[in-house]
Write a protein that holds these residues in place. Structure first.
Motif, short mmCIF file in Angstrom:
data_model
loop_
_atom_site.label_atom_id
_atom_site.label_comp_id
_atom_site.label_asym_id
_atom_site.label_seq_id
_atom_site.Cartn_x
_atom_site.Cartn_y
_atom_site.Cartn_z
N ARG A 25 0.82 -1.22 0.00
CA ARG A 25 0.00 0.00 0.00
C ARG A 25 0.85 1.26 0.00
N ARG A 26 2.11 1.12 0.39
CA ARG A 26 3.04 2.25 0.38
C ARG A 26 3.92 2.25 -0.88
N GLY A 27 3.57 1.41 -1.84
CA GLY A 27 4.28 1.41 -3.11
C GLY A 27 5.53 0.57 -3.15
N ILE A 28 5.75 -0.32 -2.18
CA ILE A 28 6.94 -1.16 -2.13
C ILE A 28 6.62 -2.51 -2.75
N ARG A 29 7.52 -3.01 -3.61
CA ARG A 29 7.38 -4.37 -4.14
C ARG A 29 7.70 -5.37 -3.03
N VAL A 30 6.93 -6.43 -2.96
CA VAL A 30 7.09 -7.42 -1.88
C VAL A 30 7.05 -8.82 -2.46
N THR A 31 7.95 -9.67 -1.97
CA THR A 31 7.88 -11.10 -2.25
C THR A 31 7.74 -11.83 -0.92
N VAL A 32 6.74 -12.69 -0.83
CA VAL A 32 6.49 -13.48 0.37
C VAL A 32 6.90 -14.92 0.10
N TYR A 33 7.67 -15.50 1.00
CA TYR A 33 8.10 -16.90 0.90
C TYR A 33 7.38 -17.70 1.98
N GLU A 34 6.71 -18.76 1.58
CA GLU A 34 5.95 -19.60 2.51
C GLU A 34 6.33 -21.06 2.29
N ARG A 35 6.75 -21.71 3.37
CA ARG A 35 7.23 -23.10 3.23
C ARG A 35 6.08 -24.07 2.96
N HIS A 36 4.88 -23.79 3.44
CA HIS A 36 3.73 -24.63 3.10
C HIS A 36 3.26 -24.33 1.68
N LEU A 122 -3.18 -6.74 -4.44
CA LEU A 122 -2.21 -5.65 -4.44
C LEU A 122 -0.96 -5.98 -5.26
N GLY A 123 -0.94 -7.14 -5.90
CA GLY A 123 0.19 -7.50 -6.74
C GLY A 123 1.37 -8.10 -6.01
N ILE A 124 1.15 -8.56 -4.80
CA ILE A 124 2.22 -9.16 -4.01
C ILE A 124 2.50 -10.57 -4.52
N THR A 125 3.77 -10.89 -4.71
CA THR A 125 4.17 -12.23 -5.14
C THR A 125 4.29 -13.14 -3.93
N ILE A 126 3.59 -14.27 -3.95
CA ILE A 126 3.70 -15.25 -2.87
C ILE A 126 4.27 -16.53 -3.46
N ARG A 127 5.40 -16.95 -2.95
CA ARG A 127 6.05 -18.16 -3.45
C ARG A 127 5.84 -19.28 -2.43
N PHE A 128 4.88 -20.15 -2.74
CA PHE A 128 4.55 -21.24 -1.84
C PHE A 128 5.54 -22.39 -2.03
N GLY A 129 5.65 -23.20 -0.97
CA GLY A 129 6.53 -24.37 -1.01
C GLY A 129 8.00 -24.01 -1.03
N GLN A 130 8.34 -22.81 -0.55
CA GLN A 130 9.74 -22.38 -0.53
C GLN A 130 10.14 -22.04 0.89
N ALA A 131 10.92 -22.92 1.48
CA ALA A 131 11.47 -22.69 2.82
C ALA A 131 12.82 -22.01 2.66
N VAL A 132 12.91 -20.75 3.03
CA VAL A 132 14.14 -20.00 2.86
C VAL A 132 14.65 -19.54 4.23
#
Length: 364
Positions: A25-36, A122-132
């Motif tokens: 919402r503040r204009g920042i690109r975000v990538t979310v990593y989720e191990r499940h 909001l265009g957020i990238t969520i990468r599932f199955g990635q344990a980082v």
């Protein structure tokens, strides 16, 4: 690249997705990593509550102000039945909801699915199955990986029922050591559970005692039961920040150590992390200023009730149940009063002796 062109978030629970939403919402690109491979992987369709008593602002209005519109199914509850150690019920009724029941888990209609939908909108990238590993990611990282270690456990069942919608809480050390048991019923389905802050091997025997106690207050019809379990991290031993890594929610040990489910701490700390990154301010100072008082008050309250035991629960529930406005009295309990300020160093010392908590501790 400007360090705020992109932020990584590790974990797609409520705290991780709330942080991602606040940043986007503040204009920042975000990538979310989720191990499940989906959101809500720690939960099973169980009911939890968005508590509505620690602030005067309604929690749904507060969420909307953070960009999380309450499009998810929710059930307002303006009454909670409080049951003390003597198993006498003290209904607490308010002129506004004391909490909103929500469902957790990967299924449609859950809070988790609604947060995912808002993030993707909001265009957020969520990468599932990635344990980082957070240390492996460049730039600022918000760590929202849930509990590290265990200071409380939950044992319970999901069931069908004919009982009307309601929330019942029982505080009795024999069936919920240093914590409480709860029954949440909504639209013909029930979550019945006990929470323990110590004596973890007794979880399922304590749950049976809790079941018996709920039967004593008239809650007997539970069918097609499915067991579930959970855990919580409520501790002073976790960092809030390590270099470019900011820890939120249970990854930072931020939970409600007294009466609630902790969702407000998850979302609130996530928003503060985003605010700190965008504004270039110190995240630990923001947490101390905006969350610290309530968190410390809850910690001191838990210390007191751990030592007073059942007589303390009995007095607290009667005091809340007799109030014309129990929500206002609950806010008083979470106020960082001079007494809390005086006892806070004692609570800190006891927590240090117990590895950061006031009860049991079970490492991963």
């Amino acid at each position: 690249m400007n360090p705020l062109d992109h932020v990584s978030v590790v974990g797609a629970g409520p705290s991780g997705l709330a942080a991602a939403i606040a940043l986007a919402r503040r204009g920042i690109r975000v990538t979310v990593y989720e191990r499940h491979r989906q959101v809500g992987g720690r939960f099973h369709g169980d009911f939890q509550g968005l508590e509505n008593w620690t602030t005067e602002v309604d929690v749904l209005e507060w969420l909307a102000g953070l960009g999380i519109e309450p499009t998810f199914p929710h059930r307002p509850m303006d009454a909670i039945t409080l049951v003390g150690p003597d198993l006498r019920a003290a209904p607490a009724r308010s002129d506004r909801p004391l909490l909103y029941v929500v469902q957790r888990g990967p299924q449609p209609g859950s809070l988790d699915r609604a947060l995912r939908a808002r993030a993707e909108e909001l265009g957020i990238t969520i990468r599932f199955g990635q344990a980082v590993q957070p240390k492996s990611l460049p730039g600022p990282v918000i760590v929202a990986t849930g509990p590290h270690g265990t200071q409380a456990v939950v044992a319970g069942v999901l069931a069908e029922t004919s009982h009307p919608d309601q929330v019942v809480v029982i505080a009795k050390n024999a069936l919920a050591p240093k914590c409480y048991a709860y029954c949440v019923i909504w639209n013909g389905r029930a979550t019945v559970a006990t929470a323990l802050a110590t004596d973890f091997p007794r979880a399922w025997s304590c749950f049976q005692l809790a079941r018996d106690a709920f039967a004593r207050v008239g809650l007997t019809d539970f069918r097609n039961e499915r067991r579930f379990g959970g855990r919580a991290n409520i501790t002073l031993g976790r960092p809030l920040q390590e270099g470019p890594r900011l820890y939120v929610g249970e990854a930072a040990g931020l939970q409600d150590y007294f009466l609630g489910f902790g969702l407000r701490y998850a979302v609130g700390s996530a928003n503060l992390a985003a605010e700190a990154l965008v504004g270039g301010v110190a995240y630990p100072k923001l947490v101390a200023r905006k969350l610290g008082g309530r968190f410390h008050a809850g910690f001191v309250n838990r210390m007191l009730y751990n030592h007073i035991g059942d007589p303390g629960y009995r007095c607290l529930f009667r005091w809340l149940g007799r109030a014309p406005n129990p929500g206002a009295r609950a806010r008083m309990v979470y106020s960082f009063t001079p007494l809390h300020r005086l006892l806070w160093p004692v609570a800190q010392g006891l927590a240090w002796l117990h590895g950061g908590s006031l009860g049991g501790r079970l490492h991963d």
